[in-house]
Each structure stands twice: as structure tokens, then as C-alpha cells.
Design a protein around this motif. Structure first.
Motif, PDB file in Angstrom:
ATOM      1  N   LEU A  55       0.054   6.264   6.802  1.00 50.01           N
ATOM      2  CA  LEU A  55      -0.219   7.320   5.824  1.00 50.01           C
ATOM      3  C   LEU A  55      -0.874   6.771   4.562  1.00 50.01           C
ATOM      4  N   MET A  56      -0.479   5.561   4.150  1.00 44.81           N
ATOM      5  CA  MET A  56      -1.008   4.977   2.920  1.00 44.81           C
ATOM      6  C   MET A  56      -2.188   4.079   3.257  1.00 44.81           C
ATOM      7  N   ASN A  61      -6.038   9.596   2.347  1.00 45.68           N
ATOM      8  CA  ASN A  61      -4.652   9.726   2.769  1.00 45.68           C
ATOM      9  C   ASN A  61      -4.569   9.910   4.277  1.00 45.68           C
ATOM     10  N   SER A  82       4.662   4.743   9.249  1.00 45.75           N
ATOM     11  CA  SER A  82       4.571   4.691   7.799  1.00 45.75           C
ATOM     12  C   SER A  82       5.846   4.120   7.192  1.00 45.75           C
ATOM     13  N   ASP A  89       6.678  14.129   3.529  1.00 46.21           N
ATOM     14  CA  ASP A  89       5.603  13.477   4.283  1.00 46.21           C
ATOM     15  C   ASP A  89       5.756  13.732   5.776  1.00 46.21           C
TER      16      ASP A  89
END
Length: 333
Positions: A55-56, A61, A82, A89
Motif C-alpha cells: 500500500l505504501m 498509493n 502491507s 486501510d
């Protein structure tokens, strides 16, 4: 068996290398990129069997990556890996179409291959029964074109009248014109106990009625088994929720569910419950666990209120309340 092609979108080069070498040893063909844009571009030129996505990422994104990938290939299995275990999230990733969500650090790398195989198996089943899916979609579309059928089915998911058991009065109220997105049930069990359910569904579509009916069909057999004396899973909310979550995560239902699943013991004056998702407000308060149907590795907790006097559960458009009529009791944790 031919090699399955895995696209790994991961900017941590150490973790990327470890996962890549492990998957190659497991006979997967692996292509790695560090940026989300690279992953989207690669999928425009190629057709992976599955995507693993952080995700990061350094450019865009990972949630945007998922959305763009699934706009290219709606049935592409995507697994999020993640470091974030934030419920928001996880919820958003699944809402966008992620098939599974693994949280770093991953103690055992075979957790990744198990998730991949689960998704690939599910994908094969969906391809095998694609004609059935089209037929089901057709029936669902026809159902939603008939407002009378929708209204009747939605009404079937709501408690019809208050329930009195022992000293307790249970009732619910739903706002007029509320959408067909709420299931409320309070069902007498054995020995003065009552099953309490208040749940809502959320998915990419507005058709939340069907998933709620599916959720109900998962619980109804357990009630019958309890009443027949063959299984008491229904009496332990944590076990009940774990069972439901397992079934949902292995089904083709792409919907998450928030709610409260509880057992009221009117003889012992105790209320035992498990709360999932954060959409429902409840008194007494408890820290909610992850919504159902999102993550098959999710863990759930039981809470108990003794010397029960009052319980209040609320969604924006509905309220469920339990009141002990005897004035001599007092509430405590």
C-alpha cells in the motif's frame, strides 16, 4: 502444471528479494516492480495470474493501484501485503476489490503461497461457473427491478415485533424509507437464552440485500442444530463469528459486514457479544474487531456484561434495545 505468473509491486528491496526468491523456489514466475505506475503499465502489456501489492509505494498509493488494475482486469486476483493493520486501510482495499490482505511482518513465507493458492483456486472456480454467475446476475438484476420483491425481502430481514423473555424486553426501530441494508433478528434459544443479531453490509454496489440474505443463511442452520441439540456454536458469539468469517472468505460474496452478534442469557442476566466493524455504535462499549468477510486470518473477541440492565445498538437508520424490566438489578462490567 504450467507456471503461474505473479506481479510483485513492492518498494522494500530486501523484502521484495526475499519474496521473489521464495516464490521462484515454489515454481512461480515472478516479475517485480518498485513503483505503482510501473505495475499498472506492466499489467497493460501483460496478463499476470495474480498481483501482490504493497500500500505504501513511493509514487502513488497502493489503493489507487488496486483501483486502476481492476479497471483493466476486473477479475484479476490482488493480494495486499502491507505493514498497515489499520481497519480503514483493510476495508478500503477490500471495497476496491482486493482478494486478501496480509500484514507485515510475515513470520512464515508459506503464508503468502497459501494466500496465492487460495485466490487462484477461487479464481478457477469463478471461471468454471461463469455462466452460473451471469445467470445469477441476471436474476439479481431482475429482482432489483421489482420494487415489491426488494421491499418484501428487506422486510423479511427485520424483526416484526418486540420480544419479551423473562425480565427482558427486546425491540428495534428502523427509520421509514431506510435502504434495504440492515438485518435485525432476536431469536429465542434454549434455557432462556436469546440470539441477538444486528448487521449491515457494504460493497462496491448498492445491492446489499443479497449479501445480507447470504449471511442469514449461514446462521440459520446453526440455530436449527442448536435447537436439535447437536451443536452449540450459536451460543458462543466469538465461535459463531469465526465460523461465519471463514465461510464468507471462502465464498464468492465480495462484501464486508459490520454488526453485533450476541447471546442474552435472561436467567443468568448476562450478555455475551462480539462486535465486528466500526459502523455500529453500542452501549456497553467494546473495541470492535475487523468487519466480517475481509480477512480470513482475522481474530475476534468475546465481551460479557453481567447483571445486565440495558443494551443499546445503533446504526444511522436503526436502533435495537434490550431492557431489563426488573428495577432491582444493576449494571456492571
Amino acid at each position: 502444471m504450467s507456471q503461474k505468473h505473479v506481479l510483485l509491486i513492492e518498494d522494500d528491496r530486501v523484502f521484495q528479494s526475499v519474496v521473489e526468491q521464495f516464490l521462484i523456489q515454489q515454481n512461480y514466475a515472478v516479475h517485480c516492480v518498485e513503483y505503482g505506475e510501473q505495475g499498472v503499465f506492466w499489467c497493460q502489456q501483460n496478463t499476470p495470474d495474480i498481483v501482490l501489492c504493497d500500500l505504501m509505494l513511493p509514487d502513488i498509493n497502493g489503493l489507487e493501484v488496486i483501483e486502476r488494475l481492476l479497471s483493466l482486469a476486473p477479475h484479476l486476483p490482488v493480494i495486499v501485503i502491507s505493514a498497515s493493520d489499520d481497519m480503514g486501510d483493510i476495508r478500503e482495499a477490500v471495497r476496491l476489490g482486493a482478494w486478501d490482505y496480509l500484514v507485515k511482518p510475515i513470520d512464515r513465507l508459506d503464508t503468502i503461497t497459501q494466500a496465492i493458492e487460495h485466490c487462484l483456486q477461487r479464481h478457477r472456480l469463478e471461471e468454471t461457473y461463469v455462466s452460473d454467475i451471469w445467470e445469477l446476475d441476471s436474476h439479481i438484476n431482475q429482482l432489483y427491478q421489482d420494487d415489491h420483491i426488494v421491499a418484501r425481502l428487506a422486510n423479511d430481514l427485520l424483526a416484526k415485533q418486540p420480544l419479551n423473555v423473562g425480565d427482558y424486553h427486546i425491540e428495534s426501530q428502523v427509520a421509514a424509507g431506510a435502504e434495504a441494508n440492515i438485518w435485525i433478528d432476536y431469536r429465542p434459544l434454549t434455557e432462556g437464552r436469546v440470539l441477538i443479531v444486528m448487521a449491515t453490509a457494504h460493497s462496491q454496489t448498492e445491492q446489499n440485500l443479497i449479501p445480507l440474505l447470504v449471511l442469514k443463511t449461514l446462521i440459520d442452520p446453526l440455530i436449527r442444530q442448536h435447537l436439535a441439540g447437536s451443536d452449540d456454536t450459536i451460543l458462543d458469539p466469538r465461535s459463531l463469528v469465526q465460523h461465519i468469517n471463514f465461510e464468507l472468505c471462502h465464498s464468492r460474496v465480495r462484501t464486508a459486514f459490520d454488526g453485533v452478534f450476541a447471546v442474552l442469557d435472561t436467567e443468568q442476566h448476562a450478555f455475551r457479544w462480539t462486535q465486528v466493524g466500526d459502523r455500529l455504535r453500542m452501549q456497553p462499549q467494546a473495541k470492535p474487531d475487523l468487519a466480517l468477510g475481509i480477512w480470513r486470518h482475522a481474530s475476534f473477541h468475546n465481551y460479557i456484561q453481567t447483571k445486565l440492565k440495558r443494551v443499546h445498538c445503533q446504526l444511522p437508520e436503526a436502533i435495537l434495545s434490550i431492557e431489563r424490566q426488573s428495577s432491582s438489578s444493576s449494571s456492571s462490567e
